[in-house]
Design a protein around this motif. Structure first.
Motif, PDB file in Angstrom:
ATOM      1  N   ALA A   1      -8.359  -2.449  -3.209  1.00  0.00           N
ATOM      2  CA  ALA A   1      -8.227  -3.480  -4.251  1.00  0.00           C
ATOM      3  C   ALA A   1      -6.859  -3.398  -4.919  1.00  0.00           C
ATOM      4  O   ALA A   1      -6.194  -4.419  -5.154  1.00  0.00           O
ATOM      5  N   MET A   2      -6.394  -2.183  -5.199  1.00  0.00           N
ATOM      6  CA  MET A   2      -5.086  -2.009  -5.848  1.00  0.00           C
ATOM      7  C   MET A   2      -3.976  -2.482  -4.917  1.00  0.00           C
ATOM      8  O   MET A   2      -3.062  -3.209  -5.312  1.00  0.00           O
ATOM      9  N   ALA A   3      -4.059  -2.064  -3.648  1.00  0.00           N
ATOM     10  CA  ALA A   3      -3.015  -2.448  -2.679  1.00  0.00           C
ATOM     11  C   ALA A   3      -2.985  -3.961  -2.519  1.00  0.00           C
ATOM     12  O   ALA A   3      -1.922  -4.584  -2.490  1.00  0.00           O
ATOM     13  N   GLN A   4      -4.175  -4.556  -2.475  1.00  0.00           N
ATOM     14  CA  GLN A   4      -4.250  -6.014  -2.301  1.00  0.00           C
ATOM     15  C   GLN A   4      -3.704  -6.725  -3.530  1.00  0.00           C
ATOM     16  O   GLN A   4      -2.987  -7.719  -3.447  1.00  0.00           O
ATOM     17  N   ALA A   5      -3.983  -6.177  -4.711  1.00  0.00           N
ATOM     18  CA  ALA A   5      -3.498  -6.784  -5.967  1.00  0.00           C
ATOM     19  C   ALA A   5      -1.973  -6.790  -5.987  1.00  0.00           C
ATOM     20  O   ALA A   5      -1.346  -7.796  -6.296  1.00  0.00           O
ATOM     21  N   LEU A   6      -1.380  -5.671  -5.608  1.00  0.00           N
ATOM     22  CA  LEU A   6       0.090  -5.622  -5.598  1.00  0.00           C
ATOM     23  C   LEU A   6       0.634  -6.564  -4.537  1.00  0.00           C
ATOM     24  O   LEU A   6       1.619  -7.275  -4.761  1.00  0.00           O
ATOM     25  N   ASP A   7      -0.034  -6.630  -3.390  1.00  0.00           N
ATOM     26  CA  ASP A   7       0.441  -7.516  -2.311  1.00  0.00           C
ATOM     27  C   ASP A   7       0.470  -8.962  -2.794  1.00  0.00           C
ATOM     28  O   ASP A   7       1.420  -9.696  -2.546  1.00  0.00           O
ATOM     29  N   VAL A   8      -0.566  -9.358  -3.549  1.00  0.00           N
ATOM     30  CA  VAL A   8      -0.609 -10.731  -4.076  1.00  0.00           C
ATOM     31  C   VAL A   8       0.554 -10.952  -5.039  1.00  0.00           C
ATOM     32  O   VAL A   8       1.242 -11.977  -4.994  1.00  0.00           O
ATOM     33  N   CYS A   9       0.832  -9.969  -5.888  1.00  0.00           N
ATOM     34  CA  CYS A   9       1.962 -10.103  -6.832  1.00  0.00           C
ATOM     35  C   CYS A   9       3.277 -10.232  -6.076  1.00  0.00           C
ATOM     36  O   CYS A   9       4.145 -11.019  -6.462  1.00  0.00           O
ATOM     37  N   LEU A  10       3.411  -9.528  -4.964  1.00  0.00           N
ATOM     38  CA  LEU A  10       4.651  -9.626  -4.178  1.00  0.00           C
ATOM     39  C   LEU A  10       4.766 -11.026  -3.567  1.00  0.00           C
ATOM     40  O   LEU A  10       5.853 -11.597  -3.501  1.00  0.00           O
ATOM     41  N   ILE A  11       3.649 -11.603  -3.141  1.00  0.00           N
ATOM     42  CA  ILE A  11       3.679 -12.979  -2.612  1.00  0.00           C
ATOM     43  C   ILE A  11       4.131 -13.947  -3.709  1.00  0.00           C
ATOM     44  O   ILE A  11       5.000 -14.796  -3.509  1.00  0.00           O
ATOM     45  N   LEU A  12       3.545 -13.793  -4.907  1.00  0.00           N
ATOM     46  CA  LEU A  12       3.801 -14.751  -5.999  1.00  0.00           C
ATOM     47  C   LEU A  12       5.244 -14.725  -6.465  1.00  0.00           C
ATOM     48  O   LEU A  12       5.760 -15.723  -6.969  1.00  0.00           O
ATOM     49  N   HIS A  13       5.915 -13.571  -6.310  1.00  0.00           N
ATOM     50  CA  HIS A  13       7.283 -13.447  -6.841  1.00  0.00           C
ATOM     51  C   HIS A  13       8.358 -13.589  -5.762  1.00  0.00           C
ATOM     52  O   HIS A  13       9.549 -13.431  -6.062  1.00  0.00           O
TER      53      HIS A  13
ATOM     54  N   ARG B   1       0.838  -1.200   0.000  1.00  0.00           N
ATOM     55  CA  ARG B   1       0.000   0.000   0.000  1.00  0.00           C
ATOM     56  C   ARG B   1       0.877   1.256   0.000  1.00  0.00           C
ATOM     57  O   ARG B   1       0.678   2.179  -0.783  1.00  0.00           O
ATOM     58  N   ASP B   2       1.919   1.238   0.854  1.00  0.00           N
ATOM     59  CA  ASP B   2       2.714   2.465   0.978  1.00  0.00           C
ATOM     60  C   ASP B   2       3.540   2.712  -0.265  1.00  0.00           C
ATOM     61  O   ASP B   2       3.791   3.856  -0.648  1.00  0.00           O
ATOM     62  N   PHE B   3       3.933   1.622  -0.955  1.00  0.00           N
ATOM     63  CA  PHE B   3       4.676   1.807  -2.212  1.00  0.00           C
ATOM     64  C   PHE B   3       3.802   2.562  -3.223  1.00  0.00           C
ATOM     65  O   PHE B   3       4.246   3.535  -3.837  1.00  0.00           O
ATOM     66  N   LEU B   4       2.554   2.109  -3.374  1.00  0.00           N
ATOM     67  CA  LEU B   4       1.660   2.774  -4.343  1.00  0.00           C
ATOM     68  C   LEU B   4       1.394   4.228  -3.939  1.00  0.00           C
ATOM     69  O   LEU B   4       1.324   5.112  -4.792  1.00  0.00           O
ATOM     70  N   ARG B   5       1.306   4.506  -2.650  1.00  0.00           N
ATOM     71  CA  ARG B   5       1.091   5.888  -2.207  1.00  0.00           C
ATOM     72  C   ARG B   5       2.324   6.739  -2.539  1.00  0.00           C
ATOM     73  O   ARG B   5       2.202   7.830  -3.099  1.00  0.00           O
ATOM     74  N   MET B   6       3.521   6.220  -2.216  1.00  0.00           N
ATOM     75  CA  MET B   6       4.748   6.990  -2.487  1.00  0.00           C
ATOM     76  C   MET B   6       4.937   7.193  -3.985  1.00  0.00           C
ATOM     77  O   MET B   6       5.409   8.220  -4.438  1.00  0.00           O
ATOM     78  N   LEU B   7       4.524   6.193  -4.763  1.00  0.00           N
ATOM     79  CA  LEU B   7       4.727   6.255  -6.229  1.00  0.00           C
ATOM     80  C   LEU B   7       3.757   7.256  -6.859  1.00  0.00           C
ATOM     81  O   LEU B   7       4.143   8.094  -7.669  1.00  0.00           O
ATOM     82  N   ASN B   8       2.492   7.159  -6.486  1.00  0.00           N
ATOM     83  CA  ASN B   8       1.447   7.942  -7.171  1.00  0.00           C
ATOM     84  C   ASN B   8       1.051   9.219  -6.434  1.00  0.00           C
ATOM     85  O   ASN B   8       0.271  10.011  -6.956  1.00  0.00           O
ATOM     86  N   GLY B   9       1.516   9.354  -5.185  1.00  0.00           N
ATOM     87  CA  GLY B   9       1.178  10.572  -4.445  1.00  0.00           C
ATOM     88  C   GLY B   9      -0.248  10.574  -3.939  1.00  0.00           C
ATOM     89  O   GLY B   9      -0.789  11.613  -3.577  1.00  0.00           O
ATOM     90  N   ALA B  10      -0.885   9.380  -3.947  1.00  0.00           N
ATOM     91  CA  ALA B  10      -2.259   9.292  -3.420  1.00  0.00           C
ATOM     92  C   ALA B  10      -2.476   7.890  -2.867  1.00  0.00           C
ATOM     93  O   ALA B  10      -1.882   6.920  -3.359  1.00  0.00           O
ATOM     94  N   GLU B  11      -3.324   7.793  -1.856  1.00  0.00           N
ATOM     95  CA  GLU B  11      -3.618   6.482  -1.275  1.00  0.00           C
ATOM     96  C   GLU B  11      -4.225   5.581  -2.355  1.00  0.00           C
ATOM     97  O   GLU B  11      -5.142   6.017  -3.072  1.00  0.00           O
ATOM     98  N   PRO B  12      -3.748   4.359  -2.506  1.00  0.00           N
ATOM     99  CA  PRO B  12      -4.376   3.455  -3.481  1.00  0.00           C
ATOM    100  C   PRO B  12      -5.692   2.927  -2.942  1.00  0.00           C
ATOM    101  O   PRO B  12      -5.932   2.976  -1.733  1.00  0.00           O
ATOM    102  N   THR B  13      -6.519   2.386  -3.817  1.00  0.00           N
ATOM    103  CA  THR B  13      -7.730   1.713  -3.330  1.00  0.00           C
ATOM    104  C   THR B  13      -7.280   0.422  -2.640  1.00  0.00           C
ATOM    105  O   THR B  13      -6.187  -0.088  -2.895  1.00  0.00           O
TER     106      THR B  13
END
Ligand code: SDX
Length: 379
Positions: A173-185, A159-171
């Motif tokens: 769903a977006m934060a969870q989607a990235l978290d799943v990708c981090l688990i998979l890799h 979640r914090d990566f997406l906030r730092m990257l985009n300058g806004a809190e992610p939804t």
């Protein structure tokens, strides 16, 4: 004289280490982290919990997880000298070159950089995992001329990566989607970048040097760089109508199609199985159906042409659509892979040091012998 030596090009048939972090069955398309199948982890775990699992070889209690998250996230804010360094980088620098340099530079701000005690190595591993998201976001903000945002040590890494990257809190769903990708890799046996990290740490060099090796190795298009190659291919094709012609030419030229094939999997990469359903949902939620439909068409053409040779989609094929749908820039895809794999790389380095032996194979000499030295005036 050493035991009988044999040449195994690419070490394709060589076991070069023992590990209890992850298990892959290439024939059956199975991936487990410490015995837990990747699908269960993708559906129920978090990247932080998966990191705990990979390092401690067991799932945490809720109290242990909260303490681990607190300690990990507390390391996230970058030393200010690092931000000064990022601001010196050319804005045109490719992000993986920037990341490799920044991971290496983190050592300059860590008093424990050369302390190879297990406790110091675990703290350095935490710093590396907690700070990599901030390094990537800081460089991306810098290259876009935007103010660099500091990490929030109270937030989850995805979640914090997406906030730092985009300058806004992610939804959520977006934060969870990235978290799943981090688990998979997060880990995948003795892949090239993990092997490189183990070679480096096995010389008793430091954790930062090993991570710099790993990031540099992951960058290659035959390895972690493939997800960017998949996206470049989708952009090159442009539309669903152009897929068949493009693929016909690719196959006729015997070109390698990025996101397909694997040294170990001769069946469907289980991460791709999960990512495919995931990518479809995210693509639909974000209006990127075109990318998913093109990917599905490419997959069916490849299935017909090369599945018989054991060539199936790998983790990179559908991660490309997922990352694009999350609004991530194409040239950040491999950085996201590195952010996740930092968990596996550090875990493997700590494992390597437990019963370490220098990793130093032989090379088959193919050059001449007995050559006389010719002085320069006679050459
Ligand atoms: C990752 O190791 C890991 O675990 C890596 C990874 C991880 O999590 O760390 O899973 C992440 O790196 C996934 C792989 C990402 N790379 C790509 O998608 C790049 C495209 N894939 C290929 O370059 C290839 O499949 C490799 C490099 C991944 C594996 O190659 P190998 O094992 O060395 O096999 P090879 O190149 O010798 O190919 C064997 C045959 C050849 O055909 P023939 O000459 O025998 O007729 O399969 C063909 C190849 O031409 N082939 C492909 C192909 N991959 C292999 N043909 C078309 N497209 C492809 N992608």
């Amino acid at each position: 004289m050493p035991a009988a030596l044999h040449f195994d090009k690419g070490l394709a048939n060589t076991i070069a280490a023992e590990t209890s972090l992850s298990f892959i069955d290439g024939e059956k398309g199975v991936l487990e982290y410490v015995g837990i199948d990747i699908d269960s982890l993708a559906r129920q775990s978090t990247f932080e919990e998966t990191t705990f699992l990979l390092w401690r070889r067991r799932l945490p209690t809720s109290g242990e997880l909260s303490a681990f998250e607190r300690e990990l996230h507390a390391h996230a804010p970058l030393p200010h000298g690092m931000l000064d360094l990022v601001r010196l980088f050319p804005r045109s620098a490719p992000p993986m070159h920037a990341l490799r340099t920044l991971v290496s530079a983190l050592a300059l701000f860590d008093a424990e950089a050369d302390d190879s005690s297990p406790a110091a190595n675990e703290r350095k591993s935490m710093r590396l995992i907690a700070r990599t998201p901030g390094l990537i976001a800081a460089f991306d903000r810098h290259r876009k001329g935007k103010p660099i945002l500091e990490a929030d040590p109270s937030a989850g890494l995805a979640r914090d990566f997406l906030r730092m990257l985009n300058g806004a809190e992610p939804t959520a769903a977006m934060a969870q989607a990235l978290d799943v990708c981090l688990i998979l890799h997060a880990d995948h046996g003795l892949n090239a970048s993990t092997f490189g990290a183990r070679v480096t740490i096995a010389t008793l060099s430091d954790m930062y040097s090993a991570m710099a090796t790993a990031v540099g190795t992951l960058k290659g298009p035959l390895h972690g760089g493939a997800n960017e190659g998949v996206m470049q291919m989708l952009e090159e094709i442009g539309s669903i109508d152009a897929v068949d012609g493009y693929m016909r030419e690719k196959l006729a030229n015997k070109d390698k199609v990025m996101g397909f094939g694997h040294r170990v999997y001769k069946a469907y990469d289980p991460r791709a199985t999960y990512l495919k359903t995931f990518a479809e949902k995210i693509a639909r939620d974000t209006g990127n159906e075109r990318l998913f439909e093109m990917s599905k068409r490419i997959e069916s053409i490849m299935h017909e042409a090369v599945a018989a040779k054991g060539i199936y989609p790998n983790v990179d094929f559908y991660s490309a659509t997922t990352y694009a749908s999350l609004g991530l820039d194409l040239d950040l895809f491999t950085c996201i892979f590195a952010m996740s794999r930092m968990a596996g790389w550090t875990g493997h380095c700590i494992e390597q040091l437990d019963g370490n032996r220098l990793i130093r194979p032989h090379a088959e000499y193919t050059g001449p012998h007995g050559v006389a030295y010719t002085t320069i005036d006679r050459r």
